[in-house]
Design an enzyme around this catalytic site. Structure first.
Site, PDB file in Angstrom:
ATOM      1  N   CYS A   1      31.687  16.448 -21.592  1.00 11.20           N
ATOM      2  CA  CYS A   1      32.600  16.951 -22.663  1.00 11.20           C
ATOM      3  C   CYS A   1      34.097  17.258 -22.225  1.00 11.20           C
ATOM      4  O   CYS A   1      35.168  16.833 -23.072  1.00 11.20           O
ATOM      5  CB  CYS A   1      32.081  18.372 -23.061  1.00 11.20           C
ATOM      6  SG  CYS A   1      30.809  18.273 -24.095  1.00 11.20           S
TER       7      CYS A   1
ATOM      8  N   GLU B   1      19.653  19.558 -29.590  1.00  8.64           N
ATOM      9  CA  GLU B   1      19.116  18.871 -28.870  1.00  8.64           C
ATOM     10  C   GLU B   1      18.200  17.953 -29.238  1.00  8.64           C
ATOM     11  O   GLU B   1      18.110  17.823 -30.550  1.00  8.64           O
ATOM     12  CB  GLU B   1      18.345  19.901 -27.919  1.00  8.64           C
ATOM     13  CG  GLU B   1      19.175  20.791 -26.878  1.00  8.64           C
ATOM     14  CD  GLU B   1      18.583  21.710 -26.410  1.00  8.64           C
ATOM     15  OE1 GLU B   1      17.075  21.977 -26.260  1.00  8.64           O
ATOM     16  OE2 GLU B   1      19.120  22.190 -25.442  1.00  8.64           O
TER      17      GLU B   1
ATOM     18  N   GLU C   1      30.617  21.305 -27.732  1.00  7.09           N
ATOM     19  CA  GLU C   1      32.214  20.886 -27.692  1.00  7.09           C
ATOM     20  C   GLU C   1      32.239  19.610 -28.135  1.00  7.09           C
ATOM     21  O   GLU C   1      33.185  19.439 -29.147  1.00  7.09           O
ATOM     22  CB  GLU C   1      32.636  20.816 -26.270  1.00  7.09           C
ATOM     23  CG  GLU C   1      32.700  22.215 -25.384  1.00  7.09           C
ATOM     24  CD  GLU C   1      31.112  22.240 -24.879  1.00  7.09           C
ATOM     25  OE1 GLU C   1      30.140  21.757 -25.216  1.00  7.09           O
ATOM     26  OE2 GLU C   1      31.021  22.725 -23.388  1.00  7.09           O
TER      27      GLU C   1
ATOM     28  N   CYS D   1      26.277  18.147 -26.950  1.00  9.18           N
ATOM     29  CA  CYS D   1      26.783  19.332 -26.726  1.00  9.18           C
ATOM     30  C   CYS D   1      27.825  19.858 -27.922  1.00  9.18           C
ATOM     31  O   CYS D   1      28.250  19.107 -28.596  1.00  9.18           O
ATOM     32  CB  CYS D   1      27.753  19.318 -25.456  1.00  9.18           C
ATOM     33  SG  CYS D   1      26.960  18.777 -23.794  1.00  9.18           S
TER      34      CYS D   1
HETATM   35  N1  THU Z   1      25.353  21.953 -23.298  1.00  8.67           N
HETATM   36  C1  THU Z   1      26.619  22.176 -24.179  1.00  8.67           C
HETATM   37  O1  THU Z   1      26.521  22.386 -25.563  1.00  8.67           O
HETATM   38  N2  THU Z   1      27.663  22.157 -23.692  1.00  8.67           N
HETATM   39  C2  THU Z   1      28.324  21.886 -22.453  1.00  8.67           C
HETATM   40  O2  THU Z   1      29.157  21.888 -21.872  1.00  8.67           O
HETATM   41  C3  THU Z   1      27.137  21.847 -21.355  1.00  8.67           C
HETATM   42  C4  THU Z   1      25.492  21.764 -21.842  1.00  8.67           C
HETATM   43  C5  THU Z   1      24.118  22.218 -23.951  1.00  8.67           C
HETATM   44  C6  THU Z   1      23.454  20.863 -23.785  1.00  8.67           C
HETATM   45  C7  THU Z   1      21.951  21.519 -23.988  1.00  8.67           C
HETATM   46  O3  THU Z   1      21.405  21.675 -25.238  1.00  8.67           O
HETATM   47  C8  THU Z   1      22.059  22.781 -23.282  1.00  8.67           C
HETATM   48  O4  THU Z   1      23.445  23.161 -23.337  1.00  8.67           O
HETATM   49  C9  THU Z   1      21.505  22.831 -21.704  1.00  8.67           C
HETATM   50  O5  THU Z   1      21.952  22.019 -21.119  1.00  8.67           O
END
Ligand code: THU
Length: 137
Positions: free
Chosen positions: A91, A44, A55, A53
């Site tokens: 993703c 983040e 993935e 994200c």
């Molecule tokens: N997030 C992921 O890592 N992968 C996803 O497919 C959806 C969301 C993360 C982004 C963010 O840090 C947190 O989940 C909340 O949205």
């Protein structure tokens, strides 16, 4: 490869999640056709939209190391809820650049409780390079 092993790798990746804003920890493990595994976590940022994200972290690590063929990805995540965690639309789209419709997406609560889906199921009627370059539009 046993999906349970890939899920374990995703849980391992989740430990490195940098998620001070959402507290939602996500881990992914991407299995390449050559048998290598690339792990990724969500990263983040104070400027929220720059968040990457899990993935896509795994995918970009693999592609940047020269990988082009992919079999499957295991994804684990939670935000305090005991639910399966599905990849977001961004993703799914990023994966579709390199992975076919039968690429497997394993969403897991734990090594014994998971669902196996295909990219075709999660991203039907996708916008891809065939649409952009091989059709008149
Ligand atoms: N997030 C992921 O890592 N992968 C996803 O497919 C959806 C969301 C993360 C982004 C963010 O840090 C947190 O989940 C909340 O949205």
């Amino acid at each position: 490869m046993d999906y349970k092993e890939l899920i374990k790798e995703a849980f391992d990746a989740q430990k490195n999640s940098y998620s001070p804003y959402s507290s939602c920890k996500v881990g992914a493990a991407l299995l390449c056709k050559d048998g290598r595994i690339y792990k990724g976590c969500n990263i983040e940022n104070a400027s929220f939209s720059l968040t990457n994200c899990a993935e896509r972290t795994a995918l970009f690590k693999a592609v940047s190391e020269g990988e082009r063929g992919f079999e499957a990805i295991a994804v684990v995540g939670n935000n305090g809820q005991d639910e399966l965690f599905f990849p977001c639309g961004a993703c799914r789209q990023a994966l579709s650049e390199f992975c076919g419709k039968d690429f497997k997406i394993i969403v897991a609560k734990c090594v014994d409780e998971y669902k196996v889906l295909t990219l075709g199921e999660l991203l039907p009627f996708s916008f891809d390079k065939e649409v952009v370059y091989e059709k008149d539009c």
